[in-house]
Design a protein around this motif. Structure first.
Motif, short mmCIF file in Angstrom:
data_model
loop_
_atom_site.label_atom_id
_atom_site.label_comp_id
_atom_site.label_asym_id
_atom_site.label_seq_id
_atom_site.Cartn_x
_atom_site.Cartn_y
_atom_site.Cartn_z
N VAL A 74 0.86 -1.18 0.00
CA VAL A 74 0.00 0.00 0.00
C VAL A 74 0.90 1.23 0.00
O VAL A 74 1.60 1.50 0.99
CB VAL A 74 -0.92 0.02 1.23
N PRO A 75 0.93 2.00 -1.08
CA PRO A 75 1.79 3.19 -1.14
C PRO A 75 1.19 4.32 -0.32
O PRO A 75 0.01 4.63 -0.45
CB PRO A 75 1.79 3.54 -2.64
N PHE A 76 2.01 4.94 0.56
CA PHE A 76 1.42 5.96 1.42
C PHE A 76 2.22 7.25 1.52
O PHE A 76 1.66 8.31 1.82
CB PHE A 76 1.13 5.40 2.81
N LEU A 77 3.52 7.22 1.28
CA LEU A 77 4.32 8.44 1.27
C LEU A 77 5.16 8.46 0.00
O LEU A 77 5.69 7.43 -0.41
CB LEU A 77 5.24 8.52 2.49
N GLN A 78 5.30 9.64 -0.61
CA GLN A 78 6.04 9.74 -1.87
C GLN A 78 6.86 11.03 -1.87
O GLN A 78 6.56 11.98 -1.16
CB GLN A 78 5.07 9.73 -3.05
N GLU A 79 7.90 11.03 -2.70
CA GLU A 79 8.85 12.13 -2.69
C GLU A 79 9.20 12.57 -4.11
O GLU A 79 9.95 11.88 -4.80
CB GLU A 79 10.13 11.73 -1.95
N PRO A 80 8.70 13.72 -4.53
CA PRO A 80 9.14 14.24 -5.83
C PRO A 80 10.57 14.74 -5.74
O PRO A 80 11.05 15.13 -4.67
CB PRO A 80 8.18 15.41 -6.09
N ARG A 81 11.26 14.73 -6.86
CA ARG A 81 12.59 15.34 -6.94
C ARG A 81 12.39 16.79 -7.37
O ARG A 81 11.65 17.09 -8.30
CB ARG A 81 13.46 14.59 -7.94
N VAL A 82 13.05 17.69 -6.66
CA VAL A 82 12.89 19.13 -6.90
C VAL A 82 14.26 19.79 -7.00
O VAL A 82 15.30 19.14 -6.80
CB VAL A 82 12.08 19.79 -5.76
N LEU A 83 14.27 21.07 -7.32
CA LEU A 83 15.48 21.87 -7.29
C LEU A 83 15.45 22.73 -6.04
O LEU A 83 14.48 23.47 -5.81
CB LEU A 83 15.57 22.76 -8.52
N ILE A 84 16.47 22.63 -5.21
CA ILE A 84 16.62 23.54 -4.07
C ILE A 84 17.58 24.63 -4.53
O ILE A 84 18.71 24.34 -4.96
CB ILE A 84 17.18 22.83 -2.83
N ALA A 85 17.16 25.89 -4.47
CA ALA A 85 17.94 26.98 -5.04
C ALA A 85 18.26 28.06 -4.02
O ALA A 85 17.49 28.31 -3.08
CB ALA A 85 17.18 27.62 -6.22
N ASN A 86 19.43 28.68 -4.21
CA ASN A 86 19.84 29.83 -3.42
C ASN A 86 18.99 31.02 -3.91
O ASN A 86 19.11 31.45 -5.05
CB ASN A 86 21.33 30.08 -3.66
N ARG A 87 18.15 31.54 -3.02
CA ARG A 87 17.19 32.56 -3.44
C ARG A 87 17.89 33.82 -3.96
O ARG A 87 17.50 34.40 -4.98
CB ARG A 87 16.25 32.90 -2.30
N ALA A 88 18.92 34.26 -3.28
CA ALA A 88 19.60 35.50 -3.68
C ALA A 88 20.25 35.35 -5.05
O ALA A 88 20.14 36.23 -5.90
CB ALA A 88 20.65 35.88 -2.63
#
Length: 442
Positions: A155-169
């Protein structure tokens, strides 16, 4: 899905020798086998079920243990015993437990680890045990991740997309268009942005690709890449067509042609890149969504960061291998075990588990919870990506672990570093890869 931030990076240890026979079993081997007859009913009639959890972060541990305690308080005749497992050892630990008839009744794992156990008859077929509420709440594309030969084993219950973490400045200072889930960057745009964000020794992007295969395959879904193709006879073959090559070629060119990606991070895990990210050596790092917790806890005071959607090709699709809950075939109380899973995955409880792990729930009702749609820590960005998540291309492929370990991992590592060209990579993945898969499909 696994986290490489646990003590000891998660890894699938070699079990090929023990699986040789299982690999040759026909589809009928998926049918439930005979129980060992284990009984854990106390003299007074109370049942005890063992639940092995892989929770490891403090908030996640707290949420899991609280939910077990709440269940036990409400169900005096069906008690659940919490058993602590570890992502780094779960595969071989379960193998040993199944062989010895001592597997936990309720099993926390990841969908890409289930195929061997499902085909080997170690996991119970949950298809007819699933409560209608749970079946309706979790969307079809998520159910596919725990389904093998048309039967549900996790039963799938938690999932994790791959994203870009970026330096805001750095991001805002460059003047580039800021992507949104509704309008992400294309892969070409992403390549151009990485070049604009590169300044001297500071790179636009850092790719932590110590384990490059799942990241490459899952992101390639956005360009139509599949790599694994099922033929009319049911057998799977490897192909590495133009649509499969867009993502690996982008990474390769960023490292070796544009010099917009750091070469030194190719051999790193995600956590290893964070000190350099905080120091400004990389403007962006592709990471799993849960890394927000580490960044929130470890970032220097005043460091501004933001979450961006991953680049997109012809489709927003991205492959994932959700965390799953399964029941051992040897469990003598499967209905009671499913009742506990149903309790654990009620929408409010699924939200507690998701927040504890900084992940997304699969359930539609849980995803609607306001707590997962706030701008704080960019929860809303991740929630907006949930509908585009699909079953990882390789997780139902028998022989995939060996293909990954022996063929794809070294091949991609050499290609990304510039040691081999794209044609050599293609020949390895396809020719050598199909030889591996053929042994599992006789």
């Amino acid at each position: 899905m696994r986290h490489d931030t646990t003590p000891g990076a998660p890894a699938r240890l070699d079990r090929r020798t023990l699986l040789t026979a299982a690999a040759a079993l026909p589809a009928a081997a998926l049918l439930p086998g005979c129980s060992t007859g284990r009984r854990r009913r106390a003299p007074g009639g109370r049942i005890t079920l063992r639940f092995q959890s892989l929770a490891w972060q403090q908030d996640s541990l707290k949420a899991n243990k609280q939910l077990v305690a709440e269940w036990n308080a409400q169900h005096p005749r069906v008690q659940v015993q919490y058993v602590q497992g570890a992502w780094s050892t779960v595969h071989d630990q379960l193998l040993t437990a199944f062989e010895g008839g001592e597997a936990p009744d309720i099993i926390h794992d990841a969908s890409d680890d289930l195929a061997d156990f499902a085909y080997g008859g170690d996991l119970a077929d949950l298809t007819d045990l699933l409560p209608p509420r749970l079946q309706r709440d979790i969307p079809r594309q998520s159910w596919e991740t725990g389904t093998f030969d048309g039967r549900v084993y996790g039963v799938p219950f938690l999932q994790e997309p791959r994203v870009l973490i970026a330096n805001r400045a750095k991001l805002h200072g460059s003047g580039v268009r800021i992507p949104t889930p509704e309008r992400p960057w294309t892969w070409d745009e992403f390549a151009e942005v990485a070049k604009r964000l590169t300044r001297g020794a500071d790179h636009g992007v850092a790719w932590p690709l110590k384990e490059p295969v799942s990241a490459t395959l899952n992101l390639a879904l956005s360009t139509g890449g599949q790599v694994f193709h099922r033929r009319p006879d049911g057998k799977v073959e490897v192909r590495f067509d133009a649509v499969d090559q867009v993502v690996p070629r982008t990474v390769h060119d960023q490292v070796n042609v544009d010099r917009s990606a750091s070469r030194t991070t190719l051999g790193m895990g995600g956590s290893d890149t964070l000190p350099g990210f905080f120091a400004g050596r990389y403007a962006m790092v592709p990471l799993g969504f849960s890394y927000r917790q580490q960044i929130a806890q470890q970032a220097p005071k005043g460091f501004g960061w933001t979450v961006l959607p991953a680049p997109q090709g012809t489709t927003p699709a991205q492959g994932v291998s959700p965390q799953t809950l399964s029941i051992a075939e040897d469990c003598p109380y499967k209905e009671e075990a499913m009742a506990f899973i149903d309790f654990l995955l009620r929408p409010p409880n699924m939200v507690r588990l998701a927040r504890g792990d900084w992940l997304l729930p699969t359930g539609r009702e849980a995803l609607k919870d306001p707590a997962l749609r706030v701008t704080e820590y960019d929860w809303a960005t991740g929630t907006a990506l949930a509908s585009s998540l699909r079953s990882a291309p390789a997780q139902s492929v028998r022989g995939y672990p060996e293909w990954k370990d022996k063929i794809a991992t070294p091949g991609l590592q050499e290609y990304y570093s510039g040691a081999i060209d794209l044609d050599t990579l293609r020949k390895r993945l396809v020719k050598d890869g199909n030889l591996v898969l053929a042994r599992y499909q006789r």
